[in-house]
Motif scaffolding. Structure first.
Motif, PDB file in Angstrom:
ATOM      1  N   LEU A 113       0.780  -1.219  -0.138  1.00  0.00           N
ATOM      2  CA  LEU A 113       0.133  -0.018  -0.144  1.00  0.00           C
ATOM      3  C   LEU A 113       1.001   1.214   0.033  1.00  0.00           C
ATOM      4  O   LEU A 113       1.997   0.979   0.274  1.00  0.00           O
ATOM      5  N   PRO A 114       0.476   2.551  -0.285  1.00  0.00           N
ATOM      6  CA  PRO A 114       1.113   3.640  -0.450  1.00  0.00           C
ATOM      7  C   PRO A 114       1.782   3.690   1.176  1.00  0.00           C
ATOM      8  O   PRO A 114       1.264   3.865   2.163  1.00  0.00           O
ATOM      9  N   GLY A 115       3.338   3.710   1.063  1.00  0.00           N
ATOM     10  CA  GLY A 115       4.112   3.855   2.319  1.00  0.00           C
ATOM     11  C   GLY A 115       4.258   2.937   3.132  1.00  0.00           C
ATOM     12  O   GLY A 115       5.022   2.985   4.178  1.00  0.00           O
ATOM     13  N   THR A 116       3.640   1.684   2.969  1.00  0.00           N
ATOM     14  CA  THR A 116       3.668   0.648   3.692  1.00  0.00           C
ATOM     15  C   THR A 116       3.425  -1.024   3.134  1.00  0.00           C
ATOM     16  O   THR A 116       2.736  -0.787   1.980  1.00  0.00           O
ATOM     17  N   TRP A 117       3.864  -1.912   3.563  1.00  0.00           N
ATOM     18  CA  TRP A 117       3.632  -3.259   3.249  1.00  0.00           C
ATOM     19  C   TRP A 117       2.635  -3.939   4.283  1.00  0.00           C
ATOM     20  O   TRP A 117       2.996  -3.735   5.387  1.00  0.00           O
ATOM     21  N   LEU A 118       1.723  -4.708   3.965  1.00  0.00           N
ATOM     22  CA  LEU A 118       0.895  -5.440   4.888  1.00  0.00           C
ATOM     23  C   LEU A 118       1.188  -7.079   4.719  1.00  0.00           C
ATOM     24  O   LEU A 118       1.194  -7.511   3.436  1.00  0.00           O
ATOM     25  N   LEU A 119       1.292  -7.495   5.723  1.00  0.00           N
ATOM     26  CA  LEU A 119       1.443  -9.058   5.707  1.00  0.00           C
ATOM     27  C   LEU A 119       0.187  -9.716   6.511  1.00  0.00           C
ATOM     28  O   LEU A 119       0.058  -8.948   7.830  1.00  0.00           O
ATOM     29  N   THR A 120      -0.486 -10.454   5.816  1.00  0.00           N
ATOM     30  CA  THR A 120      -1.510 -11.039   6.715  1.00  0.00           C
ATOM     31  C   THR A 120      -1.129 -12.700   7.034  1.00  0.00           C
ATOM     32  O   THR A 120      -1.146 -13.344   6.043  1.00  0.00           O
ATOM     33  N   PHE A 121      -1.466 -12.975   8.304  1.00  0.00           N
ATOM     34  CA  PHE A 121      -1.207 -14.211   8.707  1.00  0.00           C
ATOM     35  C   PHE A 121      -2.333 -14.792   9.109  1.00  0.00           C
ATOM     36  O   PHE A 121      -3.407 -14.458   9.894  1.00  0.00           O
ATOM     37  N   TYR A 122      -2.686 -16.007   8.487  1.00  0.00           N
ATOM     38  CA  TYR A 122      -3.904 -16.858   8.741  1.00  0.00           C
ATOM     39  C   TYR A 122      -3.558 -17.904   9.805  1.00  0.00           C
ATOM     40  O   TYR A 122      -2.757 -18.755   9.593  1.00  0.00           O
ATOM     41  N   ILE A 123      -4.122 -18.014  11.024  1.00  0.00           N
ATOM     42  CA  ILE A 123      -3.800 -18.605  12.330  1.00  0.00           C
ATOM     43  C   ILE A 123      -4.573 -19.535  12.539  1.00  0.00           C
ATOM     44  O   ILE A 123      -5.770 -19.427  12.648  1.00  0.00           O
ATOM     45  N   GLY A 124      -4.199 -21.038  12.810  1.00  0.00           N
ATOM     46  CA  GLY A 124      -5.115 -22.137  12.776  1.00  0.00           C
ATOM     47  C   GLY A 124      -4.548 -23.030  14.003  1.00  0.00           C
ATOM     48  O   GLY A 124      -3.770 -22.597  14.604  1.00  0.00           O
ATOM     49  N   SER A 125      -5.177 -24.174  13.897  1.00  0.00           N
ATOM     50  CA  SER A 125      -4.583 -25.157  14.931  1.00  0.00           C
ATOM     51  C   SER A 125      -3.677 -25.884  14.230  1.00  0.00           C
ATOM     52  O   SER A 125      -3.095 -25.847  13.157  1.00  0.00           O
ATOM     53  N   GLU A 126      -3.142 -27.233  14.795  1.00  0.00           N
ATOM     54  CA  GLU A 126      -1.842 -27.804  14.519  1.00  0.00           C
ATOM     55  C   GLU A 126      -2.239 -28.903  13.109  1.00  0.00           C
ATOM     56  O   GLU A 126      -1.389 -29.166  12.519  1.00  0.00           O
ATOM     57  N   VAL A 127      -3.540 -29.138  12.944  1.00  0.00           N
ATOM     58  CA  VAL A 127      -3.817 -29.735  11.816  1.00  0.00           C
ATOM     59  C   VAL A 127      -4.257 -28.981  10.512  1.00  0.00           C
ATOM     60  O   VAL A 127      -4.380 -27.897  10.705  1.00  0.00           O
ATOM     61  N   TYR A 128      -4.706 -29.729   9.415  1.00  0.00           N
ATOM     62  CA  TYR A 128      -5.032 -28.906   8.416  1.00  0.00           C
ATOM     63  C   TYR A 128      -6.247 -28.072   8.369  1.00  0.00           C
ATOM     64  O   TYR A 128      -7.201 -28.419   9.202  1.00  0.00           O
ATOM     65  N   GLN A 129      -6.291 -26.516   7.945  1.00  0.00           N
ATOM     66  CA  GLN A 129      -7.371 -25.848   8.201  1.00  0.00           C
ATOM     67  C   GLN A 129      -7.481 -24.958   6.834  1.00  0.00           C
ATOM     68  O   GLN A 129      -6.374 -24.356   6.493  1.00  0.00           O
ATOM     69  N   PRO A 130      -8.515 -24.824   6.203  1.00  0.00           N
ATOM     70  CA  PRO A 130      -8.654 -23.771   4.742  1.00  0.00           C
ATOM     71  C   PRO A 130      -8.611 -22.405   5.589  1.00  0.00           C
ATOM     72  O   PRO A 130      -8.869 -22.136   6.678  1.00  0.00           O
TER      73      PRO A 130
END
Length: 312
Positions: A113-130
Motif C-alpha cells: 500500500l502507499p508507504g507500507t506493506w501489509l502481511l496477513t497471517f492466517y492462524i489456526g490449529s496444528e492440523v489442516y485448516q482452510p
C-alpha cells in the motif's frame, strides 16, 4: 475448560507469530548506529553461549515478563554472508514462505500500500485448516534501516486478540565476517486482564506440561526445570520461527521448484529434536505434516493470486 485451552493456545501462538522481530522498548529512540553497536556488544558478551548451548546450534534466547508486557529475544549465527541474508529477509514476500512453515500458520499473503506493506497471517490449529476457518493477524512491515553491515526490520500491529495491543516484532542482522551473520529476532506485546486470567487457569491445568527453553532450576535428581507459562509459550514459538528462517536459508541453493518440499521436510526434522518443548510433534507425524503443509501452500498461492503481485 477445553475451549479456554484451545483459545489460549491459539492466541499464544499468534503473539509469537513471526516471533521474529520485536522492537524493544528503547528501539523507538535508537538510531541505526546505536542499534548496530548494541547488537555487536550483545554478540561479544554472549560468544560463550553461542558456542556451547543445548540447541546444537549457535543460538541462545532471553525472555521476561514485566507488568503487562511479555518479551522474548532470540540470537543466533547464520553461516551465510550478510548480503545473501539481507537480500532474502528484506523482501516482505519471503516472510510468507518463512512463516508458513510453522504448524499453526495456515497461509500468509502480502500486499503493498502507499508507504507500507501489509502481511496477513492466517492462524489456526496444528492440523489442516482452510483459510476461511482461521483467524487473521495483519502486520505493517517497515524496513527501518539498511546500511553497510546492518539491517533493521520491524512489524507492528496496534491490536490483537483478547484485548491485547501494541504488538511489536523485529529482525536485526549484523555482519560478523565474510561468511557469517549475527541475527536477532524478538517479539513483545501488552496483554489484558482477561488473558492473564485465562493463562492462569490454562497453565495450571491443560497447559501445565508445556515449557520453554530457559532453565529455571533443577529438580531433586539434578535435571533441569524449564520455565513455563506465557514466557515458555513465547519462547517455544520464537524458536519455531528461528528454525523456519534457518530452513528457508538452507534451501536457497537448490532449484526453486524443489525448495518448498525441502523446507517443510527440514523444518520438521530440526524442530523434532526438541520434543519436550515442541511437544505437538509427538502427535503430528512427519508424513501428515508434509501432507497438510502442501495443501496449505496451495491455498496460500491461490490467496496471493487473488490479491495480485503485492504491488498494486
Amino acid at each position: 475448560m477445553q475451549r479456554i485451552g484451545n483459545l489460549l493456545g491459539c492466541f499464544l501462538f499468534m503473539v509469537a507469530v513471526m516471533i521474529i522481530f520485536s522492537a524493544g522498548c528503547a528501539s523507538a529512540v535508537e538510531n541505526a548506529r546505536q542499534g548496530q553497536d548494541i547488537l555487536l556488544d550483545t554478540y561479544h558478551r554472549n560468544m560463550a553461549q553461542l558456542e556451547t548451548n543445548s540447541f546444537g546450534f549457535p543460538l541462545f534466547l532471553e525472555s521476561f515478563e514485566r507488568g503487562n508486557r511479555v518479551h522474548v529475544d532470540v540470537y543466533g549465527i547464520f553461516d551465510y554472508p550478510f548480503d545473501s541474508v539481507i537480500n532474502e529477509l528484506k523482501e516482505p514476500a519471503n516472510w510468507c514462505d518463512i512463516a508458513s512453515l510453522h504448524t499453526n500458520v495456515k497461509a500468509c499473503t502480502y500486499k503493498e500500500l502507499p508507504g507500507t506493506w501489509l502481511l496477513t497471517f492466517y492462524i489456526g490449529s496444528e492440523v489442516y485448516q482452510p483459510p476461511e476457518k482461521t483467524d487473521r493477524v495483519v502486520y505493517h512491515y517497515r524496513n527501518v534501516e539498511q546500511q553497510q553491515g546492518y539491517l533493521d526490520i520491524t512489524f507492528n500491529a496496534d491490536a490483537g486478540p483478547f484485548s491485547t495491543k501494541d504488538h511489536k516484532m523485529r529482525l536485526e542482522a549484523l555482519q560478523l565476517d565474510e561468511e557469517r551473520t549475527f541475527v536477532h529476532v524478538s517479539y513483545e506485546y501488552s496483554d489484558s486482564a482477561l488473558l492473564r486470567f485465562a493463562e492462569k487457569i490454562y497453565f495450571l491445568t491443560l497447559g501445565r506440561s508445556k515449557v520453554g527453553f530457559t532453565v529455571a532450576g533443577t529438580d531433586k535428581n539434578g535435571k533441569p526445570i524449564y520455565i513455563g507459562g506465557p514466557r515458555g509459550a513465547i519462547e517455544r514459538n520464537a524458536v519455531r520461527y528461528y528454525f523456519a528462517i534457518l530452513s528457508f536459508m538452507n534451501t536457497l541453493c537448490y532449484p526453486e521448484e524443489s525448495r518448498f518440499n525441502m523446507r517443510i521436510s527440514e523444518w520438521y526434522d530440526i524442530a523434532g529434536r526438541y520434543k519436550k518443548q515442541l511437544y505437538e510433534l509427538d502427535k503430528l507425524d512427519k508424513k501428515d505434516y508434509l501432507t497438510f503443509k502442501t495443501k496449505e501452500h496451495m491455498n496460500q498461492v491461490t490467496l496471493q493470486m487473488s490479491i495480485g503481485t503485492g504491488t498494486q
